[in-house]
Design an enzyme around this catalytic site. Sequence first.
Site, mmCIF file in Angstrom:
data_model
loop_
_atom_site.group_PDB
_atom_site.id
_atom_site.type_symbol
_atom_site.label_atom_id
_atom_site.label_comp_id
_atom_site.label_asym_id
_atom_site.label_seq_id
_atom_site.Cartn_x
_atom_site.Cartn_y
_atom_site.Cartn_z
ATOM 1 N N TYR A 221 0.797 -1.228 0.000
ATOM 2 C CA TYR A 221 0.000 0.000 0.000
ATOM 3 C C TYR A 221 0.829 1.278 0.000
ATOM 4 O O TYR A 221 0.271 2.367 -0.115
ATOM 5 C CB TYR A 221 -0.947 0.005 1.209
ATOM 6 C CG TYR A 221 -1.903 -1.159 1.189
ATOM 7 C CD1 TYR A 221 -2.928 -1.223 0.251
ATOM 8 C CD2 TYR A 221 -1.773 -2.210 2.083
ATOM 9 C CE1 TYR A 221 -3.802 -2.294 0.217
ATOM 10 C CE2 TYR A 221 -2.642 -3.286 2.059
ATOM 11 C CZ TYR A 221 -3.647 -3.324 1.123
ATOM 12 O OH TYR A 221 -4.516 -4.387 1.083
ATOM 13 N N HIS B 209 -8.495 2.077 -5.619
ATOM 14 C CA HIS B 209 -7.717 1.073 -4.889
ATOM 15 C C HIS B 209 -6.251 1.441 -5.008
ATOM 16 O O HIS B 209 -5.764 1.686 -6.118
ATOM 17 C CB HIS B 209 -7.962 -0.331 -5.438
ATOM 18 C CG HIS B 209 -9.387 -0.753 -5.297
ATOM 19 N ND1 HIS B 209 -9.925 -1.118 -4.086
ATOM 20 C CD2 HIS B 209 -10.390 -0.808 -6.200
ATOM 21 C CE1 HIS B 209 -11.207 -1.401 -4.255
ATOM 22 N NE2 HIS B 209 -11.514 -1.204 -5.525
ATOM 23 N N ARG C 15 -9.715 -10.669 -4.539
ATOM 24 C CA ARG C 15 -9.675 -9.204 -4.639
ATOM 25 C C ARG C 15 -10.098 -8.708 -6.025
ATOM 26 O O ARG C 15 -10.293 -7.521 -6.226
ATOM 27 C CB ARG C 15 -8.287 -8.681 -4.300
ATOM 28 C CG ARG C 15 -7.899 -8.942 -2.864
ATOM 29 C CD ARG C 15 -6.626 -8.220 -2.492
ATOM 30 N NE ARG C 15 -6.103 -8.695 -1.238
ATOM 31 C CZ ARG C 15 -6.492 -8.258 -0.040
ATOM 32 N NH1 ARG C 15 -7.412 -7.325 0.058
ATOM 33 N NH2 ARG C 15 -5.949 -8.755 1.054
#
Length: 144
Positions: free
Chosen positions: A24, A102, A113
């Site tokens: 991330y 995202h 996902r």
Amino acid sequence: MAANILVIHGPNLNLLGRREPAVYGQTTLEDINRNLTVKAQAAPVALSIFQSNAEHELIDRVQGAMSDGTDFIIINPAALTHTSIALRDALAATSLPFVEIHLSNVYARESFRRTSYFSDIAVGVISGLGAAGYELALQFALTR
């Protein structure tokens, strides 16, 4: 141009910068929010930002957008992307345009996902561009 934009951050996004930075990134949620606020002020547009780890709070905020003057929603539903029909229904009920965001490329990760309950009703999806995805979504909203 959308004059009132709502940014919604879903579960665990409050941990950005600390949670799986290899996936991330190092950017914190505070950094993302600060950057979006600066860009919105320069536009100028009104920007509201909301984060919750609770599905019902996210639904309540989306429903609130129906009557608070919101013109456009930028949402990162996080893990609720793959599970929340209720949040999808709330977004559909608003009839407001929204972009699904995202940070990671969901198509390069686990197979579960790759399923989104939101993509087919979103005006667009941004995936895998990190924090820059939020800026791109804001830029798009400013042209609507």
